[in-house]
Structure formats: structure tokens, C-alpha cells
Enzyme design. Structure first.
Site, PDB file in Angstrom:
ATOM      1  N   ARG A  78      -6.495 -16.534 -10.344  1.00 48.33           N
ATOM      2  CA  ARG A  78      -5.381 -15.828  -9.731  1.00 48.33           C
ATOM      3  C   ARG A  78      -5.514 -15.909  -8.210  1.00 48.33           C
ATOM      4  NH1 ARG A  78      -4.696  -9.712  -8.443  1.00 48.33           N
ATOM      5  NH2 ARG A  78      -2.616  -9.838  -7.560  1.00 48.33           N
ATOM      6  N   HIS A 122       1.363 -10.974  -1.977  1.00 48.74           N
ATOM      7  CA  HIS A 122       0.161 -10.147  -1.856  1.00 48.74           C
ATOM      8  C   HIS A 122       0.073  -9.670  -0.393  1.00 48.74           C
ATOM      9  CE1 HIS A 122      -3.962  -9.323  -3.868  1.00 48.74           C
ATOM     10  NE2 HIS A 122      -3.950  -8.652  -2.725  1.00 48.74           N
ATOM     11  N   GLU A 167       0.247  -4.951  -6.390  1.00 51.66           N
ATOM     12  CA  GLU A 167       0.064  -3.546  -6.020  1.00 51.66           C
ATOM     13  C   GLU A 167       1.164  -3.001  -5.106  1.00 51.66           C
ATOM     14  OE1 GLU A 167      -3.891  -2.829  -4.587  1.00 51.66           O
ATOM     15  OE2 GLU A 167      -4.809  -3.482  -6.453  1.00 51.66           O
ATOM     16  N   ASN A 293      -4.808  -3.764 -12.050  1.00 54.04           N
ATOM     17  CA  ASN A 293      -5.942  -3.773 -11.117  1.00 54.04           C
ATOM     18  C   ASN A 293      -6.596  -2.403 -11.218  1.00 54.04           C
ATOM     19  OD1 ASN A 293      -4.776  -6.185 -10.360  1.00 54.04           O
ATOM     20  ND2 ASN A 293      -4.342  -5.588  -8.260  1.00 54.04           N
ATOM     21  N   TYR A 295      -9.947  -0.024 -10.126  1.00 52.09           N
ATOM     22  CA  TYR A 295     -11.178   0.176  -9.357  1.00 52.09           C
ATOM     23  C   TYR A 295     -11.843   1.506  -9.672  1.00 52.09           C
ATOM     24  CZ  TYR A 295     -10.134  -4.080  -6.904  1.00 52.09           C
ATOM     25  OH  TYR A 295      -9.900  -5.409  -6.635  1.00 52.09           O
ATOM     26  N   GLU A 354      -7.527  -7.449 -11.496  1.00 53.15           N
ATOM     27  CA  GLU A 354      -8.573  -7.205 -10.487  1.00 53.15           C
ATOM     28  C   GLU A 354      -9.501  -6.123 -11.010  1.00 53.15           C
ATOM     29  OE1 GLU A 354      -7.448  -6.262  -6.433  1.00 53.15           O
ATOM     30  OE2 GLU A 354      -5.792  -7.711  -6.485  1.00 53.15           O
TER      31      GLU A 354
HETATM   32  C1  FCB Z   1      -6.977  -4.335  -4.030  1.00 59.54           C
HETATM   33  C2  FCB Z   1      -6.245  -5.495  -3.389  1.00 59.54           C
HETATM   34  C3  FCB Z   1      -7.124  -6.673  -3.090  1.00 59.54           C
HETATM   35  C4  FCB Z   1      -8.495  -6.250  -2.593  1.00 59.54           C
HETATM   36  C5  FCB Z   1      -9.097  -5.213  -3.499  1.00 59.54           C
HETATM   37  C6  FCB Z   1     -10.484  -4.780  -3.091  1.00 59.54           C
HETATM   38  O1  FCB Z   1      -6.285  -3.149  -3.781  1.00 59.54           O
HETATM   39  O2  FCB Z   1      -5.202  -5.945  -4.223  1.00 59.54           O
HETATM   40  O3  FCB Z   1      -6.454  -7.497  -2.182  1.00 59.54           O
HETATM   41  O4  FCB Z   1      -8.401  -5.847  -1.293  1.00 59.54           O
HETATM   42  O5  FCB Z   1      -8.258  -4.098  -3.556  1.00 59.54           O
END
Ligand code: FCB
Length: 451
Positions: A78, A122, A167, A293, A295, A354
Site C-alpha cells: 500500500r 494521503h 484517514e 488503520n 494504533y 495500517e
Molecule cells: C497514521 C497515518 C500514517 C502514519 C501513521 C503513524 O495516522 O496514516 O501516515 O503517520 O499514522
């Protein structure tokens, strides 16, 4: 851990990157300026004054980077296409050299047995469009669809699936509400039209892609929202935050309507931005896949600032990444199961587009780069993903962030997310221990399913 991972046979393994974070060469090959070039050049916006002018120099070193991907045995990659490389002023004249670059990249990927998964936006909007209002201007959505058509016409014969936006929540909040990212506006809730126009751009671009027989996805940053306590004020605040962060960007796509934002005191049409017919365009016939995505989860309490109906509070008692982000692998299972429960049959197959962590990695004296914290982060999240699959969630792939240490937006070059270490002075690439770990995990999965 990885030996026990139960994932379906067609499961796709990948890595993710984004144009401004790796390409560099911002003044080469006819590229026009983006909002990130302009924002990063402004004093005080980015840590240590770093810009993406060179980043990982991927524009010149893409062949070496594809070889690194081939070494991982990836199924997919990607990356994002830089709009200002293809249409330098955002509308009108096309830059052939820009399209040529992505054409070469796609061919190199295919030759390495890797399926390209491009993201069309992006965050690097052409500055000329920002000068006309950026995503606050409805017109930007139409320009986005024209640009999508150009790129799809050039690459669609070799690229089956496309991600429209990355995002839109983070771009709206950081870029338009808080001013932490480009374009650096501080509009707070008046930023909401930037959400709607991004989603409208998605809908218009999706139609263009579908007309060409291509699959359509979006990559949303989603978070499980946890109330700080069972107190009804905290629970109400968590519901409000969930509507803003998650539902605002997923309900219109999957259900064809915006969530109730009355807790924010905003009109349901965002001050006239939402016009009749827009939601039908945004939902269209549905997504072929939802990119997620992930985290970390978010913990929310009742507001202390009367301007917003929530306060974010720290998650206690868990490890943190170098960025300070809490490490909660089970949040990924919680998120995926929660999506399935919320959207039921309306939820398309999910791909994790992500997931990863920043670690203060530096080469050891012998040249190796040990990164046990990253391995444990990835292993924990893959276990959580496998549990969600065992609970019946249809997850088709996992793309880790990121292949290379790269330009981390407002943090400049200070947050290392890569499986491959990059020395930003010499551009030397050194695979970290996590690179070998991921390679072995992918090989084990492929071996199990070809037997
Ligand atoms: C996400 C973004 C990516 C990167 C990661 C750590 O929010 O999509 O570009 O910065 O965080």
C-alpha cells in the site's frame, strides 16, 4: 506466537507507506507544491524544522525499496499517489512524468510478485487547491474525482483495488480543526465541512473507479472508545466521541447517513455543506473492502472544557511507544468485533491497512538493529486479529506501518516506524530484527497454506 496464527489461506500480507513521507524529490519531475511543503516550511510547525523535501529519497530509490519488499515475501504494498505529482495545480494540466513514476513503480512491484494497493489521497493536497479553500471547498471533491480518473486510466489495467482516502478523520481534525498538520487551520467544529467534502470526494472517485471495473476501499483510522468510568456523564461523553471519530466516517459509507452529532451542537447538514443526494453518492453501491488503520484505543471522560462534549484521558498501566501511544493489542480485537456488531451484513470485508509502532531504534555496534518492542507489538496485534477472525470477523489482510523509517508529519524524522532502519544522512537502509521476523511469519503462513 506466530506459529499458532490461524488466518485464512488467501490472507494478504503487506506493508504501507505514503508519498510525502517517503518520496522526497518535491521539486523534481514536474511535481507541484503540496500543502505539506508549504506547512512544513513555516517555522514552528514541525519538530526540528524537518520537511519532506528528501524524506527517504524513495523517488530515486524505489527499485531498492521494492527489492526490500520482495525480500519480505509480501503479497501487497500500500503506497500513495501524490496528487501534486500527477496534477501539479490540482486541476487542469496533467504531468506525464508524475504518472510515469507510478507506472514504473507498479511494474517493479508486479515483477516482484507484489500486488499494488494505491491510496489516492494521503494528505498532500496540491497547494493551489488549498488556496481555493482546500477541502472546505466543495469543488475539491470534483477535482479529486477527475484526478482519480487520470490515475485509474493509466494504472487500472494492472491495479485491481484502490483506496480513495487515508484517514479523513485525522486530516479533518489535525489539519482543519486543531492546526497540528497541514493546512494548519484551527477551525474547531467549523472544520466539519472538510469531513463531508472528503467523503463526497470519496463517493465521486469511487464511481469513477467502479465504472472502470476496479474495487474501491477507504482507509479509516478507527479506535475503540472506552468511557473512563461507568458514570453516565463519562458514558455520554464516550458516545459523543465515538460519533465524531468513528461513526462520522463510517456510517455514511455503510449506512448512508450521518450519526447524531447533536451533542456537539452542530446542525446535521454541517451548516449547509450536506446537500440533497450527497449521502447516496457517498454510500454508492457499497465498498468492496473497508481499510482499518488501528494504533490504540481512546479513553474518554465527561468534558472539562465547555467547547467540546468530551475530554480525552490517558489509558493507565500499559506500555507506551516512543511516540507515547498506549500499546493495547486487544483493542484491535475489540474494534473489529465491535465493527461487525455495529454494521452486521453492511460491513464489507476488512483489511488492516495500517498498524505499527515507533521505537527509538538505532543500529548496534555490529550493524544489526534489534527492535524487540516492535516485534512484540506486531505479534500481540496479530494475535488479537486472529482472535477477531476466530470470532467470525471477515479480515482479508494486514499491512503494517511501515516499510521504512520515514517522515512522520509534525514529528518530522524523529519517530521511527519502519521494519527497515533509514539513516537520513546517508539514506542507507538496514533491515531491523522485525524485518526478519515478519518475513518468517509470512513465509510460515504461505507454507502452511500451499501444503
Ligand atoms: C497514521 C497515518 C500514517 C502514519 C501513521 C503513524 O495516522 O496514516 O501516515 O503517520 O499514522
Amino acid at each position: 506466537m506466530q506459529d499458532r496464527l490461524e488466518l485464512p489461506s488467501g490472507f494478504r500480507w503487506g506493508v504501507s507507506t505514503a508519498a510525502y513521507q517517503i518520496e522526497g524529490a518535491v521539486d523534481e519531475g514536474g511535481r507541484g507544491p503540496s500543502i505539506w511543503d508549504v506547512f512544513a516550511a513555516r517555522p514552528g510547525t514541525v519538530r526540528d524544522g524537518h520537511t519532506g523535501a528528501v524524506a527517504c529519497d524513495h523517488y530515486h530509490r524505489y527499485a531498492e525499496d521494492v527489492a526490500l519488499m520482495q525480500g519480505l515475501g509480501l503479497d501487497g504494498y500500500r503506497f500513495s499517489v501524490a496528487w501534486p505529482r500527477v496534477v501539479p495545480t490540482g486541476a487542469g494540466a496533467v504531468n506525464a512524468a508524475g504518472l510515469d513514476f507510478y507506472d514504473r513503480l507498479v511494474d517493479a512491484l508486479l515483477a516482484a510478485g507484489i500486488t499494488p494497493l494505491p491510496t489516492l489521497f494521503h494528505w498532500d493536497l496540491p497547494q493551489a487547491l488549498e488556496d481555493g479553500g482546500g477541502w472546505l471547498n466543495r469543488d475539491t471533491a470534483y477535482r479529486f474525482a477527475e484526478y482519480a480518473a487520470l490515475v485509474a486510466d493509466r494504472l487500472g489495467d494492472r491495479v485491481p483495488a484502490w483506496i480513495t482516502l487515508n484517514e479523513p478523520f485525522v486530516h479533518m481534525v489535525y489539519g482543519y480543526a486543531l492546526g497540528i498538520h497541514a493546512p494548519g487551520r484551527t477551525l474547531m467544529l467549523d472544520a466539519l465541512p472538510a469531513a463531508h467534502h472528503q467523503l463526497l470526494g470519496h463517493g465521486l472517485a469511487a464511481a469513477v473507479l467502479r465504472e472502470r471495473g476496479l474495487d474501491v476501499m477507504i482507509a479509516n483510522n478507527l479506535t475503540p472508545v472506552r468511557p473512563a468510568t461507568d458514570d453516565s456523564a463519562d458514558v455520554a461523553a464516550a458516545t459523543a466521541y465515538d460519533a465524531l471519530h468513528n461513526r462520522l466516517f463510517t456510517d455514511p459509507l455503510l449506512l448512508g447517513r450521518y450519526p447524531d452529532l447533536s451533542a456537539f451542537g452542530v446542525a446535521q447538514d454541517f451548516g449547509g455543506a450536506v446537500r440533497p443526494g450527497d449521502l447516496d453518492l457517498i454510500a454508492g453501491p457499497g465498498l468492496d473492502g473497508l481499510g482499518v488503520n488501528y494504533y490504540n484505543p481512546t479513553r474518554i471522560a465527561a468534558p472539562i472544557d465547555p467547547g467540546l462534549p468530551f475530554t480525552e484521558v490517558p489509558i493507565e498501566g500499559v506500555p507506551r511507544t516512543a511516540f507515547g501511544w498506549p500499546v493495547v493489542p486487544d483493542g484491535l480485537r475489540e474494534l473489529l468485533v465491535g465493527l461487525r456488531d455495529r454494521y452486521g451484513a453492511s460491513l464489507p470485508p476488512v483489511t488492516i491497512t495500517e498498524n505499527g509502532c515507533s521505537v527509538a531504534d538505532e543500529p548496534a555496534a555490529n550493524g544489526s538493529v534489534p527492535d524487540p518492542d516492535r516485534i512484540s507489538y506486531l505479534a500481540g496485534h496479530l494475535d488479537a486479529l486472529a482472535e477477531a477472525v476466530a470470532e467470525g470477523v471477515d479480515v482479508r489482510g494486514y499491512f503494517t506501518w511501515s516499510l521504512l523509517d520515514n517522515y512522520e508529519w509534525a514529528e518530522g524524522l524523529t519517530q521511527r516506524f519502519g521494519l527497515v532502519h533509514v539513516d537520513f544522512t546517508t539514506q542507507r537502509r538496514t533491515p531491523k530484527a522485525s524485518y526478519a521476523w515478519y518475513r518468517d511469519l509470512i513465509a510460515a503462513h504461505h507454507a502452511r497454506h500451499t501444503r
